[in-house]
Enzyme design. Structure first.
Site, PDB file in Angstrom:
ATOM      1  N   MET A 280       7.062   2.086  -3.925  1.00 39.82           N
ATOM      2  CA  MET A 280       6.572   1.118  -3.766  1.00 39.82           C
ATOM      3  C   MET A 280       5.568   0.878  -2.753  1.00 39.82           C
ATOM      4  O   MET A 280       5.488   0.448  -1.720  1.00 39.82           O
ATOM      5  CB  MET A 280       7.698  -0.164  -3.231  1.00 39.82           C
ATOM      6  CG  MET A 280       8.770  -0.121  -4.391  1.00 39.82           C
ATOM      7  SD  MET A 280      10.076  -1.564  -4.093  1.00 39.82           S
ATOM      8  CE  MET A 280      11.389  -0.180  -3.700  1.00 39.82           C
TER       9      MET A 280
ATOM     10  N   SER B 246      21.261   2.982  -4.414  1.00 41.68           N
ATOM     11  CA  SER B 246      19.894   3.109  -3.528  1.00 41.68           C
ATOM     12  C   SER B 246      20.155   3.401  -2.121  1.00 41.68           C
ATOM     13  O   SER B 246      20.792   2.779  -1.482  1.00 41.68           O
ATOM     14  CB  SER B 246      19.223   1.646  -3.703  1.00 41.68           C
ATOM     15  OG  SER B 246      18.088   1.782  -2.831  1.00 41.68           O
TER      16      SER B 246
ATOM     17  N   HIS C 190      18.753   7.054  -6.008  1.00 34.76           N
ATOM     18  CA  HIS C 190      17.537   6.378  -5.770  1.00 34.76           C
ATOM     19  C   HIS C 190      17.198   6.092  -4.410  1.00 34.76           C
ATOM     20  O   HIS C 190      17.565   5.606  -3.622  1.00 34.76           O
ATOM     21  CB  HIS C 190      18.010   4.755  -6.321  1.00 34.76           C
ATOM     22  CG  HIS C 190      16.588   4.048  -6.847  1.00 34.76           C
ATOM     23  ND1 HIS C 190      15.974   4.173  -7.827  1.00 34.76           N
ATOM     24  CD2 HIS C 190      16.262   3.029  -6.004  1.00 34.76           C
ATOM     25  CE1 HIS C 190      14.738   3.261  -7.946  1.00 34.76           C
ATOM     26  NE2 HIS C 190      14.768   2.701  -6.882  1.00 34.76           N
TER      27      HIS C 190
ATOM     28  N   MET D 156      11.718  -4.319 -12.369  1.00 37.84           N
ATOM     29  CA  MET D 156      12.448  -4.886 -10.984  1.00 37.84           C
ATOM     30  C   MET D 156      12.907  -6.326 -11.328  1.00 37.84           C
ATOM     31  O   MET D 156      12.596  -7.139 -12.236  1.00 37.84           O
ATOM     32  CB  MET D 156      11.273  -5.321 -10.154  1.00 37.84           C
ATOM     33  CG  MET D 156      10.736  -4.094  -9.536  1.00 37.84           C
ATOM     34  SD  MET D 156      11.945  -2.801  -8.659  1.00 37.84           S
ATOM     35  CE  MET D 156      12.315  -3.959  -7.471  1.00 37.84           C
TER      36      MET D 156
ATOM     37  N   MET E  61       8.507   2.423   0.728  1.00 37.76           N
ATOM     38  CA  MET E  61       8.027   1.343   0.849  1.00 37.76           C
ATOM     39  C   MET E  61       6.952   1.673   1.929  1.00 37.76           C
ATOM     40  O   MET E  61       7.175   2.230   3.034  1.00 37.76           O
ATOM     41  CB  MET E  61       8.900   0.241   1.376  1.00 37.76           C
ATOM     42  CG  MET E  61       9.754   0.126   0.192  1.00 37.76           C
ATOM     43  SD  MET E  61      10.721  -1.525   0.575  1.00 37.76           S
ATOM     44  CE  MET E  61      12.220  -1.401  -0.555  1.00 37.76           C
TER      45      MET E  61
ATOM     46  N   HIS F 268      11.442   6.086  -6.199  1.00 40.87           N
ATOM     47  CA  HIS F 268      10.710   4.933  -6.566  1.00 40.87           C
ATOM     48  C   HIS F 268       9.439   4.509  -5.401  1.00 40.87           C
ATOM     49  O   HIS F 268       9.862   4.133  -4.311  1.00 40.87           O
ATOM     50  CB  HIS F 268      11.743   3.766  -6.771  1.00 40.87           C
ATOM     51  CG  HIS F 268      11.026   2.268  -6.957  1.00 40.87           C
ATOM     52  ND1 HIS F 268      11.889   1.391  -6.772  1.00 40.87           N
ATOM     53  CD2 HIS F 268       9.943   1.962  -7.284  1.00 40.87           C
ATOM     54  CE1 HIS F 268      11.071  -0.023  -6.929  1.00 40.87           C
ATOM     55  NE2 HIS F 268       9.998   0.475  -7.349  1.00 40.87           N
TER      56      HIS F 268
ATOM     57  N   ASP G 211      14.058   4.569  -2.399  1.00 41.53           N
ATOM     58  CA  ASP G 211      12.933   3.274  -2.112  1.00 41.53           C
ATOM     59  C   ASP G 211      12.058   3.487  -1.127  1.00 41.53           C
ATOM     60  O   ASP G 211      12.121   3.622  -0.065  1.00 41.53           O
ATOM     61  CB  ASP G 211      13.653   2.125  -2.142  1.00 41.53           C
ATOM     62  CG  ASP G 211      14.499   1.579  -3.349  1.00 41.53           C
ATOM     63  OD1 ASP G 211      13.842   1.634  -4.369  1.00 41.53           O
ATOM     64  OD2 ASP G 211      15.562   1.088  -3.348  1.00 41.53           O
TER      65      ASP G 211
ATOM     66  N   ASP H 229      16.607  -2.463 -11.252  1.00 39.65           N
ATOM     67  CA  ASP H 229      16.926  -2.368 -10.031  1.00 39.65           C
ATOM     68  C   ASP H 229      16.500  -3.838  -9.241  1.00 39.65           C
ATOM     69  O   ASP H 229      15.569  -4.448  -9.124  1.00 39.65           O
ATOM     70  CB  ASP H 229      15.727  -1.758  -9.391  1.00 39.65           C
ATOM     71  CG  ASP H 229      15.522  -1.327  -7.587  1.00 39.65           C
ATOM     72  OD1 ASP H 229      16.558  -1.822  -7.234  1.00 39.65           O
ATOM     73  OD2 ASP H 229      14.675  -0.750  -7.301  1.00 39.65           O
TER      74      ASP H 229
END
Length: 217
Positions: free
Chosen positions: A67, A7, A32, A136, A36, A65, A34, A174
């Site tokens: 979020m 990540s 990966h 998760m 957000m 990913h 993330d 994750d």
């Protein structure tokens, strides 16, 4: 073979290219990313520009990913930015199947994400629409959290569900993945392990990836 997906949330944002290069040297399978928004989760990370810039620096598959609240609004933008896999939280979109189809219509692999307390029943009827399901194993929002043990049984149950369905779907985990937890997670049925702090906070991130693989063996 279990895949490793470091990540980049835990990498040095001021020198992201160097972190990506290290992961290429380590031979990881995915990067990966993330994303957000400070709404769905209590943190803000990065968006399209970061994905675009990383895409220019590597040919590694980018596992993005989301979020974020109402991810369907931005699927095309992240696809255009360079994502190869786009995963969305079932808790964040009202019309999950439609959102997954939108990802696939962009020519990308689609994935559904479940928070630790979200039941597997939430993805039962979209198995034909995904290439990946991400579980998760911490509550989303911040790196460096400890693995939630209750998720171990969830991995095994999901593996059985997928096997019964008869389709190849990767199970990604994750949260709290490190050389102490990786073996058990892999044994439970995981196909892809996301590791952030365990890799990028190590003195030698390349060696950290090697040790993670060795712990699985």
């Amino acid at each position: 073979m279990v895949k490793i997906a470091p990540s980049i949330l835990s990498a040095d944002f001021a020198d992201m290219a160097a972190g990506v290069k290290l992961m290429e040297q380590a031979g990881v399978e995915y990067l990966h990313c993330d994303v957000m928004d400070g709404v769905f989760v209590p943190n803000i990370t990065f968006g399209f520009k970061m994905i675009e810039d990383i895409r220019k620096k590597t040919s590694l598959p980018m596992d993005v990913h989301l979020m974020i609240d109402k991810p369907e609004r931005y699927v095309e933008r992240f696809a255009e930015a360079g994502a190869d896999i786009i995963t969305v939280h079932v808790e964040a979109t009202v019309h999950l199947q439609r959102t997954l189809q939108a990802i696939r219509q962009c020519g990308k692999k689609a994935g559904a994400v479940l928070n630790p307390a979200t039941p597997l029943e939430m993805v039962k009827y979209v198995l034909d629409d995904v290439e990946m399901i991400l579980l998760m194993s911490v509550n989303p929002g911040y790196g460096g959290q400890g693995f939630i043990p209750a998720v171990m049984g969830k991995i095994t149950e999901l593996k059985e569900m997928i096997h019964a369905h008869g389709k190849e779907i990767e199970i990604e985990i994750d949260g709290g993945v490190n050389k102490e937890t990786a073996a058990g997670i892999a044994a439970a049925g995981a196909d892809v392990l996301v590791a952030g702090s365990a890799v990028f906070s190590a003195p030698d991130p390349v060696q950290a990836v090697r040790e993670l693989r060795e712990s699985i063996k």
